[in-house]
Write a protein that holds these residues in place. Structure first.
Motif, mmCIF file in Angstrom:
data_model
loop_
_atom_site.group_PDB
_atom_site.id
_atom_site.type_symbol
_atom_site.label_atom_id
_atom_site.label_comp_id
_atom_site.label_asym_id
_atom_site.label_seq_id
_atom_site.Cartn_x
_atom_site.Cartn_y
_atom_site.Cartn_z
ATOM 1 N N PHE A 1 -2.311 -0.917 10.568
ATOM 2 C CA PHE A 1 -3.623 -0.144 11.062
ATOM 3 C C PHE A 1 -3.634 0.606 12.002
ATOM 4 C CE2 PHE A 1 -3.929 -2.929 6.517
ATOM 5 C CZ PHE A 1 -4.358 -1.967 5.882
ATOM 6 N N GLU A 2 -3.166 -0.063 13.454
ATOM 7 C CA GLU A 2 -3.649 0.271 14.523
ATOM 8 C C GLU A 2 -2.740 0.681 14.763
ATOM 9 O OE1 GLU A 2 -5.306 -2.650 17.317
ATOM 10 O OE2 GLU A 2 -7.076 -3.869 15.257
ATOM 11 N N ASN A 3 -1.035 1.281 15.271
ATOM 12 C CA ASN A 3 -0.091 1.330 15.172
ATOM 13 C C ASN A 3 0.979 1.575 14.915
ATOM 14 O OD1 ASN A 3 0.861 2.869 18.054
ATOM 15 N ND2 ASN A 3 2.197 0.882 18.484
ATOM 16 N N PRO A 4 0.882 2.493 13.430
ATOM 17 C CA PRO A 4 2.596 2.052 12.875
ATOM 18 C C PRO A 4 3.176 3.133 13.558
ATOM 19 C CG PRO A 4 0.256 3.650 11.584
ATOM 20 C CD PRO A 4 -0.268 2.599 12.931
ATOM 21 N N ASP A 5 4.672 3.035 13.409
ATOM 22 C CA ASP A 5 6.185 4.289 13.929
ATOM 23 C C ASP A 5 6.126 4.518 12.836
ATOM 24 O OD1 ASP A 5 6.017 1.959 15.923
ATOM 25 O OD2 ASP A 5 7.599 0.640 14.686
ATOM 26 N N ILE B 1 1.038 -0.924 -0.193
ATOM 27 C CA ILE B 1 -0.046 0.017 0.409
ATOM 28 C C ILE B 1 0.789 1.475 -0.140
ATOM 29 C CG2 ILE B 1 -2.271 -1.186 0.373
ATOM 30 C CD1 ILE B 1 -1.095 0.026 3.601
ATOM 31 N N GLY B 2 -0.056 2.532 -0.202
ATOM 32 C CA GLY B 2 0.960 3.942 -0.450
ATOM 33 C C GLY B 2 0.540 4.451 -1.344
ATOM 34 N N PRO B 3 0.885 5.440 -1.495
ATOM 35 C CA PRO B 3 0.249 6.739 -2.368
ATOM 36 C C PRO B 3 0.076 6.125 -3.519
ATOM 37 C CG PRO B 3 2.437 7.814 -0.894
ATOM 38 C CD PRO B 3 1.861 6.171 -0.286
ATOM 39 N N SER B 4 -0.308 7.291 -4.835
ATOM 40 C CA SER B 4 0.275 7.128 -5.866
ATOM 41 C C SER B 4 1.118 7.377 -6.477
ATOM 42 C CB SER B 4 -1.173 7.762 -6.714
ATOM 43 O OG SER B 4 -2.406 7.964 -6.824
ATOM 44 N N VAL C 1 3.518 7.014 7.496
ATOM 45 C CA VAL C 1 2.181 6.122 8.012
ATOM 46 C C VAL C 1 1.349 6.097 8.795
ATOM 47 C CG1 VAL C 1 1.628 3.254 7.745
ATOM 48 C CG2 VAL C 1 3.934 4.453 7.319
ATOM 49 N N GLN C 2 1.873 7.823 9.153
ATOM 50 C CA GLN C 2 0.578 7.748 10.684
ATOM 51 C C GLN C 2 -0.445 8.716 9.287
ATOM 52 O OE1 GLN C 2 3.029 8.800 13.555
ATOM 53 N NE2 GLN C 2 3.854 6.790 14.270
ATOM 54 N N ALA C 3 0.414 9.331 8.923
ATOM 55 C CA ALA C 3 0.388 10.678 8.405
ATOM 56 C C ALA C 3 -0.984 10.371 6.847
ATOM 57 C CB ALA C 3 1.174 11.357 7.572
ATOM 58 N N ARG D 1 0.948 -10.209 6.271
ATOM 59 C CA ARG D 1 1.523 -8.772 5.846
ATOM 60 C C ARG D 1 1.214 -7.825 5.302
ATOM 61 N NH1 ARG D 1 7.289 -9.324 4.766
ATOM 62 N NH2 ARG D 1 6.611 -10.836 4.114
ATOM 63 N N VAL D 2 1.197 -5.881 5.743
ATOM 64 C CA VAL D 2 1.335 -5.092 4.799
ATOM 65 C C VAL D 2 2.735 -4.488 4.480
ATOM 66 C CG1 VAL D 2 0.334 -2.793 4.788
ATOM 67 C CG2 VAL D 2 -0.747 -4.610 5.463
ATOM 68 N N ILE D 3 3.151 -3.736 3.627
ATOM 69 C CA ILE D 3 4.237 -3.381 3.060
ATOM 70 C C ILE D 3 3.887 -1.803 3.041
ATOM 71 C CG2 ILE D 3 6.188 -2.920 1.611
ATOM 72 C CD1 ILE D 3 6.592 -6.604 2.058
ATOM 73 N N PHE D 4 4.445 -0.784 3.193
ATOM 74 C CA PHE D 4 3.513 0.372 3.096
ATOM 75 C C PHE D 4 5.500 1.238 2.247
ATOM 76 C CE2 PHE D 4 3.849 5.695 3.531
ATOM 77 C CZ PHE D 4 2.218 5.477 2.940
ATOM 78 N N MET D 5 5.254 1.799 0.988
ATOM 79 C CA MET D 5 6.082 2.108 0.024
ATOM 80 C C MET D 5 5.831 3.596 0.127
ATOM 81 S SD MET D 5 6.628 -0.453 -2.361
ATOM 82 C CE MET D 5 7.968 0.787 -3.592
ATOM 83 N N ASP D 6 6.651 4.383 0.385
ATOM 84 C CA ASP D 6 6.191 6.257 -0.506
ATOM 85 C C ASP D 6 8.262 6.066 -1.489
ATOM 86 O OD1 ASP D 6 4.837 8.064 -0.377
ATOM 87 O OD2 ASP D 6 6.802 9.278 1.054
ATOM 88 N N LYS D 7 7.218 7.045 -2.401
ATOM 89 C CA LYS D 7 9.206 7.910 -3.165
ATOM 90 C C LYS D 7 10.089 6.411 -3.043
ATOM 91 C CE LYS D 7 8.172 12.562 -1.161
ATOM 92 N NZ LYS D 7 8.786 13.553 -0.225
ATOM 93 N N GLY D 8 9.873 5.041 -3.559
ATOM 94 C CA GLY D 8 9.860 4.502 -4.040
ATOM 95 C C GLY D 8 11.417 3.220 -2.652
ATOM 96 N N LYS D 9 10.103 3.789 -1.865
ATOM 97 C CA LYS D 9 11.596 3.449 -0.862
ATOM 98 C C LYS D 9 9.650 2.083 0.323
ATOM 99 C CE LYS D 9 14.816 6.548 0.270
ATOM 100 N NZ LYS D 9 16.206 5.148 0.622
ATOM 101 N N ILE D 10 10.320 1.160 0.520
ATOM 102 C CA ILE D 10 9.540 0.306 1.495
ATOM 103 C C ILE D 10 9.239 1.082 2.885
ATOM 104 C CG2 ILE D 10 8.998 -1.416 3.078
ATOM 105 C CD1 ILE D 10 9.982 -2.998 0.762
ATOM 106 N N VAL D 11 9.029 2.314 3.734
ATOM 107 C CA VAL D 11 9.238 2.895 5.014
ATOM 108 C C VAL D 11 8.799 2.032 6.107
ATOM 109 C CG1 VAL D 11 7.880 5.052 6.012
ATOM 110 C CG2 VAL D 11 8.624 4.755 3.242
#
Length: 236
Positions: free
Chosen positions: A218-222, A33-36, A226-228, A199-209
């Motif tokens: 979903f309940e307590n991201p560090d 998951i993550g932004p477009s 991801v929180q934003a 597992r869920v992977i969050f990506m932003d700007k070409g990196k795994i954050v």
């Protein structure tokens, strides 16, 4: 099943994937998951060798990714990618006949079984133009399954669908999950990702954050990014 190590992918001077590393175990379901524009779809295209990586290593079952072993991965695209001049059953038969040199009779029987598995046996002779978006995507899933892949990659499988058709495609993916199919799913369907993923992977700007279990993510991201992201989604 998949080991990706320090993957870099550039288009001209733009770095789309910037040192991405992750792994997928047999039977595991990973949601990305993550932004477009964060590189999620490009990552899948690199895993399936549609795009060649510039740096890094991808291994499938311990072997370096090659034309030979990338057939272990099936791909379901955002926009279906069906051949419009072929019926549903012909679309599903095509790869087993062309790639695996399967006989037409055997391929037809296989294709009917795959269409039946996604609830579309009665649409076998319909052309893509006669099908709803949800039906087209289910044909695309049947086509991927016909190649007997060990892993299926889903690139935004519901984003081109009207909202009322999303459920029928997610239902097919849930059925595959119940059968312990290994899957990597790029999705904007957060409730679905939370329900189905190991597992869920969050990506932003070409990196795994950040990555973690659905509960952690979903309940307590560090990570503040991801929180934003989740805060913004709650507002929308």
């Amino acid at each position: 099943m998949i080991d990706a190590i320090d993957i870099v992918k550039k288009f001209d001077d733009f770095t789309v994937l910037d040192g991405v590393s992750f792994n997928v175990k047999k039977g595991e379901i990973i949601s990305v998951i993550g932004p477009s524009g964060s590189g999620k779809s490009t990552l899948l295209r690199c895993l399936n060798k549609i795009e060649e990586i510039d740096e890094g290593v991808i291994r499938i079952d311990g072997e370096q990714l090659s034309r030979h072993n990338c057939s272990k991965l099936g791909m379901v695209f955002q926009n279906f990618n069906l051949f419009p001049h072929m019926s549903a059953i012909e679309n599903v038969m095509e790869a087993p006949v062309i790639v695996k040199k399967m006989g037409k009779k055997e391929a037809r029987e296989l294709a009917l079984r795959m269409l039946s598995d996604v609830g579309l046996q009665e649409k076998a002779d319909a052309y893509p133009g006669q099908l709803s978006g949800g039906q087209k995507q289910r044909v695309a899933i049947a086509r991927a399954l016909a190649m007997k892949p060990e892993i299926i990659l889903f690139d935004e499988p519901t984003s081109a669908l009207d909202p009322e058709l999303v459920g029928e495609v997610l239902g097919v993916i849930k059925k595959l999950a119940a059968e312990h199919m290994t899957m990597v799913i790029v999705t904007h369907e957060m409730a679905f990702a939370r329900e189905i993923s190991d597992r869920v992977i969050f990506m932003d700007k070409g990196k795994i954050v950040e990555e973690g279990t659905p509960k952690e993510m979903f309940e307590n991201p560090d990570h503040p990014r991801v929180q934003a992201f989740f805060k913004r989604m709650m507002q929308d």
